[in-house]
Write a protein that holds these residues in place. Structure first.
Motif, PDB file in Angstrom:
ATOM      1  N   MET A   9     -46.123   8.343  41.055  1.00 33.57           N
ATOM      2  CA  MET A   9     -45.347   7.413  40.232  1.00 33.57           C
ATOM      3  C   MET A   9     -45.129   8.006  38.826  1.00 33.57           C
ATOM      4  SD  MET A   9     -45.167   3.590  40.351  1.00 33.57           S
ATOM      5  CE  MET A   9     -44.666   2.440  39.087  1.00 33.57           C
ATOM      6  N   SER A  10     -43.872   8.045  38.414  1.00 33.66           N
ATOM      7  CA  SER A  10     -43.548   8.662  37.124  1.00 33.66           C
ATOM      8  C   SER A  10     -44.066   7.824  35.972  1.00 33.66           C
ATOM      9  CB  SER A  10     -42.034   8.790  36.960  1.00 33.66           C
ATOM     10  OG  SER A  10     -41.487   9.531  37.997  1.00 33.66           O
ATOM     11  N   GLU A  11     -44.420   8.514  34.904  1.00 34.17           N
ATOM     12  CA  GLU A  11     -44.712   7.792  33.666  1.00 34.17           C
ATOM     13  C   GLU A  11     -43.413   7.195  33.137  1.00 34.17           C
ATOM     14  OE1 GLU A  11     -48.296   9.981  31.366  1.00 34.17           O
ATOM     15  OE2 GLU A  11     -46.423  11.085  31.533  1.00 34.17           O
ATOM     16  N   ILE A  12     -43.566   6.114  32.399  1.00 30.02           N
ATOM     17  CA  ILE A  12     -42.377   5.427  31.876  1.00 30.02           C
ATOM     18  C   ILE A  12     -42.247   5.678  30.384  1.00 30.02           C
ATOM     19  CG2 ILE A  12     -41.339   3.155  31.462  1.00 30.02           C
ATOM     20  CD1 ILE A  12     -42.941   2.214  33.974  1.00 30.02           C
ATOM     21  N   VAL A  13     -41.048   6.031  29.960  1.00 35.93           N
ATOM     22  CA  VAL A  13     -40.765   6.099  28.528  1.00 35.93           C
ATOM     23  C   VAL A  13     -39.712   5.042  28.223  1.00 35.93           C
ATOM     24  CG1 VAL A  13     -39.057   7.968  28.829  1.00 35.93           C
ATOM     25  CG2 VAL A  13     -40.063   7.537  26.565  1.00 35.93           C
ATOM     26  N   SER A  14     -40.031   4.197  27.259  1.00 35.36           N
ATOM     27  CA  SER A  14     -39.132   3.099  26.891  1.00 35.36           C
ATOM     28  C   SER A  14     -38.514   3.380  25.532  1.00 35.36           C
ATOM     29  CB  SER A  14     -39.897   1.777  26.823  1.00 35.36           C
ATOM     30  OG  SER A  14     -40.508   1.509  28.053  1.00 35.36           O
ATOM     31  N   ALA A  15     -37.206   3.524  25.517  1.00 33.86           N
ATOM     32  CA  ALA A  15     -36.509   3.719  24.239  1.00 33.86           C
ATOM     33  C   ALA A  15     -36.325   2.358  23.571  1.00 33.86           C
ATOM     34  CB  ALA A  15     -35.159   4.372  24.471  1.00 33.86           C
ATOM     35  N   ILE A  16     -36.690   2.290  22.309  1.00 32.64           N
ATOM     36  CA  ILE A  16     -36.455   1.080  21.518  1.00 32.64           C
ATOM     37  C   ILE A  16     -35.337   1.433  20.542  1.00 32.64           C
ATOM     38  CG2 ILE A  16     -37.514  -0.670  20.025  1.00 32.64           C
ATOM     39  CD1 ILE A  16     -38.956  -0.406  22.715  1.00 32.64           C
ATOM     40  N   VAL A  17     -34.180   0.846  20.740  1.00 29.28           N
ATOM     41  CA  VAL A  17     -32.992   1.260  19.978  1.00 29.28           C
ATOM     42  C   VAL A  17     -32.412   0.068  19.225  1.00 29.28           C
ATOM     43  CG1 VAL A  17     -30.757   2.421  20.095  1.00 29.28           C
ATOM     44  CG2 VAL A  17     -32.491   2.894  21.834  1.00 29.28           C
ATOM     45  N   LEU A  18     -32.317   0.198  17.912  1.00 25.98           N
ATOM     46  CA  LEU A  18     -31.639  -0.828  17.121  1.00 25.98           C
ATOM     47  C   LEU A  18     -30.156  -0.524  17.090  1.00 25.98           C
ATOM     48  CD1 LEU A  18     -34.551  -1.327  16.138  1.00 25.98           C
ATOM     49  CD2 LEU A  18     -33.610  -1.697  13.854  1.00 25.98           C
ATOM     50  N   SER A  19     -29.362  -1.562  17.198  1.00 25.02           N
ATOM     51  CA  SER A  19     -27.921  -1.340  17.207  1.00 25.02           C
ATOM     52  C   SER A  19     -27.239  -2.406  16.384  1.00 25.02           C
ATOM     53  CB  SER A  19     -27.417  -1.386  18.655  1.00 25.02           C
ATOM     54  OG  SER A  19     -26.031  -1.173  18.692  1.00 25.02           O
ATOM     55  N   ARG A  20     -26.212  -1.979  15.647  1.00 25.84           N
ATOM     56  CA  ARG A  20     -25.432  -2.952  14.888  1.00 25.84           C
ATOM     57  C   ARG A  20     -23.964  -2.543  14.951  1.00 25.84           C
ATOM     58  NH1 ARG A  20     -26.260  -5.001   8.639  1.00 25.84           N
ATOM     59  NH2 ARG A  20     -25.683  -7.138   9.064  1.00 25.84           N
ATOM     60  N   ASP A  21     -23.255  -3.159  15.842  1.00 29.45           N
ATOM     61  CA  ASP A  21     -21.794  -3.046  15.972  1.00 29.45           C
ATOM     62  C   ASP A  21     -21.257  -1.788  16.658  1.00 29.45           C
ATOM     63  OD1 ASP A  21     -20.997  -5.523  14.914  1.00 29.45           O
ATOM     64  OD2 ASP A  21     -21.421  -4.807  12.903  1.00 29.45           O
ATOM     65  N   PHE A  22     -21.998  -0.698  16.685  1.00 30.48           N
ATOM     66  CA  PHE A  22     -21.430   0.533  17.233  1.00 30.48           C
ATOM     67  C   PHE A  22     -21.756   0.670  18.724  1.00 30.48           C
ATOM     68  CE2 PHE A  22     -21.973   2.173  12.691  1.00 30.48           C
ATOM     69  CZ  PHE A  22     -20.701   1.755  12.341  1.00 30.48           C
ATOM     70  N   ASP A  23     -21.118  -0.139  19.547  1.00 31.04           N
ATOM     71  CA  ASP A  23     -21.422  -0.155  20.975  1.00 31.04           C
ATOM     72  C   ASP A  23     -21.105   1.175  21.665  1.00 31.04           C
ATOM     73  OD1 ASP A  23     -22.238  -2.724  20.637  1.00 31.04           O
ATOM     74  OD2 ASP A  23     -20.501  -3.661  21.581  1.00 31.04           O
ATOM     75  N   ALA A  24     -20.008   1.795  21.260  1.00 31.02           N
ATOM     76  CA  ALA A  24     -19.621   3.049  21.923  1.00 31.02           C
ATOM     77  C   ALA A  24     -20.657   4.143  21.620  1.00 31.02           C
ATOM     78  CB  ALA A  24     -18.237   3.483  21.460  1.00 31.02           C
ATOM     79  N   LEU A  25     -21.107   4.164  20.371  1.00 34.96           N
ATOM     80  CA  LEU A  25     -22.140   5.130  19.982  1.00 34.96           C
ATOM     81  C   LEU A  25     -23.435   4.841  20.745  1.00 34.96           C
ATOM     82  CD1 LEU A  25     -22.747   7.465  17.989  1.00 34.96           C
ATOM     83  CD2 LEU A  25     -23.490   5.744  16.349  1.00 34.96           C
ATOM     84  N   LEU A  26     -23.762   3.577  20.854  1.00 35.01           N
ATOM     85  CA  LEU A  26     -24.973   3.167  21.579  1.00 35.01           C
ATOM     86  C   LEU A  26     -24.922   3.632  23.028  1.00 35.01           C
ATOM     87  CD1 LEU A  26     -27.591   1.455  21.777  1.00 35.01           C
ATOM     88  CD2 LEU A  26     -26.134  -0.504  22.332  1.00 35.01           C
ATOM     89  N   ALA A  27     -23.753   3.481  23.657  1.00 37.65           N
ATOM     90  CA  ALA A  27     -23.626   3.870  25.065  1.00 37.65           C
ATOM     91  C   ALA A  27     -23.932   5.353  25.239  1.00 37.65           C
ATOM     92  CB  ALA A  27     -22.221   3.539  25.574  1.00 37.65           C
TER      93      ALA A  27
END
Lengths: 304, 246
Positions: free
Chosen positions: B1-19
């Motif tokens: 079973m793989s270890e899990i890495v969870s990205a915690i990402v703050l986003s404000r309005d830039f949805d395309a950049l977030l994607a």
């Protein structure tokens, strides 16, 4: 950080009919409230089970064609000082508890009611203008200070006066998040249902008012710079809704005046697009009816 | 079973950049043999972030109606997930495909490692981040080699007192055990504060230099204005309590 003690003084009241999916999304976002009451209007799905599973009290009632007409009855059953009214297709953000507590702590002595901006989602689009935003809704208020009329989607009255209403200024404040309609078909279907179920005064039929209201609706909703063609489509539907209401009203009259000229609407394309120019904004204002005085209607509240 | 890495990402309005940010994170995690999870914290975007974005891996969405500080928002996100590792990641960071493998390797090689950052460059390939160092007096913390051509900056220097929270990997239990980010910072330097506490209480802080990820930096409006009060608070907490580098 405002005290969470304030949140125990809030009862959330939700009117629901066949809204199991909506409640499953809404109720976790109001779990901080002192009490949750789901008024179940003869649901045939799992509405009651979902409500109970989230710790809500379920109150079964007979189905009523106009939800607003029965809202007042259940406001009196709350025992807390504050009430938050939600619809089953709405929900709150993850920081709502902190924001509600903050409003009560900061303004609870000087205000009785708060008009909360609402973000309306139609399909996958969140409306940015077109009269759909900020769309402030009077939903959080002190028990006994707000009353709805027997209609659909009319702002309630603040009984203690408009100076006791705080209109929250978007953005950056508490919002109601509203999954309105999945598509235009659903929107049209609901508009027709509201129009058919509304109450029409047999003694005050003024055909010109419906024509004017249709133009006003179009002018107020036509905002393609904010919402593109969706704005155009919704503006046409809202104008058409007024025309349909006029006909429903006319149909119920014992003594029917002639309809000649009723459908000869002025060219809607002549209503200028908003924001294009100051002249355009001024021309648009000419299409609007003056608002009637009196009462504590939502739009007259003072801004924060 | 793989270890899990969870990205915690703050986003404000830039949805395309977030994607694109999430896409690059997913790719980098896959190459590292880690299972990727994402928590997106929509920090009061005017138009709320949608529940899915085209091209982006699935994410858990947290919505704030009012803008919160970096520390508050990240702590909230960290509590929402239970992966083995957390990766605090800015929405304007595009990870190198091998960045996470290299960072994971740092943890494997150093049992006492508390947190790991990564080397990042601006679009013109000058250094955005290669570690945080501390100057004397009121200078305080700053990015070493900032704006120097990356080709001139050595990759040998790895141990620092602090790294940036724009891309910071940490074991989740270590993060929660440390109390997380100090939420009293308006916006900025809570990452350095965390690293100084980790360095004092837990173990080493390393900036991996093997890869170069892209960081546009301070894309979000209003971000820069919050720096001075944060810096002032930081100095009131830490001045005289960190080592002066060189």
């Amino acid at each position: 950080m405002p005290s969470t003690d304030d949140l125990h003084r809030v009862t959330v009241i939700v009117h629901a009919r066949n809204a199991a999916a909506g409640l499953a999304k809404l109720l976790p976002t109001v779990r901080w409230a002192g009490a949750i009451v789901v008024v179940d209007m003869e649901s045939t799905d799992d509405t009651a089970d979902v409500a109970l599973a989230h710790g809500a009290k379920v109150v079964p009632v007979e189905l009523h064609p106009r939800v607003d007409a029965v809202r007042n009855r259940f406001l009196e059953t709350a025992t807390t000082e504050w009430i938050l009214v939600m619809d089953a297709d709405e929900y709150l953000a993850d920081d709502a508890a902190e924001l509600v507590a903050g409003l009560i702590a900061e303004h609870g002595t000087s205000r009785d009611a708060f008009a909360i901006p609402r973000l309306n989602r139609i399909g996958s689009h969140v409306m940015r203008g077109s009269g759909w935003y900020p769309d402030q809704q009077i939903r959080l208020f002190r028990r006994g200070t707000v009353r709805w009329s027997d209609s659909t989607h009319r702002p309630p009255e603040v009984l203690s006066g408009r100076e006791r209403l705080l209109l929250l200024k978007a953005p950056g404040c508490l919002h109601i998040h509203h999954d309105n309609y999945t598509d235009l078909r659903a929107f049209i279907e609901r508009q027709v249902r509201y129009a058919l179920n509304d109450v029409y005064d047999p003694h005050s039929y003024e055909p010109d008012r419906y024509a004017a209201a249709a133009l006003e609706a179009f002018a107020g909703r036509h905002d393609p710079e904010a919402d593109g063609d969706l704005s155009r489509a919704l503006a046409v539907i809202m104008a058409w809704d007024q025309v349909i209401r006029g006909l429903i009203h006319w149909d119920q009259l014992a003594d029917k005046p002639s309809l000649e000229g009723y459908l000869t609407l002025p060219a809607i394309g002549a209503v200028p697009t908003p924001r294009r120019s100051r002249v355009g904004a001024w021309l648009r204002s000419l299409w609007r009816r003056p608002r009637r005085g009196g009462g504590s209607r939502m739009r007259k509240g003072t801004r924060s | 079973m793989s270890e899990i890495v969870s990205a915690i990402v703050l986003s404000r309005d830039f949805d395309a950049l977030l994607a694109i940010c999430l896409q690059r994170f997913g790719e980098s995690a896959r190459r590292a043999g880690l299972a990727a999870r994402c928590v997106v914290i929509d920090n009061a975007s005017q138009t709320p972030c949608p529940e899915t974005l085209p091209g982006a891996p699935p994410y858990r969405l947290v919505r704030f109606d009012r803008h919160h500080g970096f520390g508050t928002a990240c702590n909230h996100g960290a509590r929402r997930d239970d992966g083995d590792f957390l990766l605090f990641l800015n929405n304007d960071v595009l990870l190198d495909p091998d960045a996470l493998a290299a960072m994971r390797e740092e943890f494997a090689a150093r049992p006492t490692l508390a947190a790991c950052g990564t080397r990042m460059v601006f679009p013109d390939r000058t250094i955005q981040h290669a570690g945080v160092v501390f100057g004397a007096g009121d200078v305080g913390p700053y990015h070493i080699h900032r704006k120097r051509p990356a080709s001139l900056v050595p990759r040998s220097e790895r141990r620092f007192q602090a790294v940036t929270g724009a891309c910071l990997m940490i074991r989740r239990d270590v993060f929660l055990g440390s109390g997380g980010f100090d939420e009293r910072y308006p916006f900025g330097l809570e990452d350095v504060d965390l690293c100084l506490r980790l360095g004092r209480d837990v173990g080493e802080i390393v900036c991996n230099q093997e890869t170069e990820s892209l960081h546009f930096e301070s894309m979000t409006p209003g971000r820069v204005e919050l720096d001075p009060p944060s810096r002032s608070f930081f100095m009131s907490q830490w001045k005289g309590r960190y080592a002066i580098d060189g």
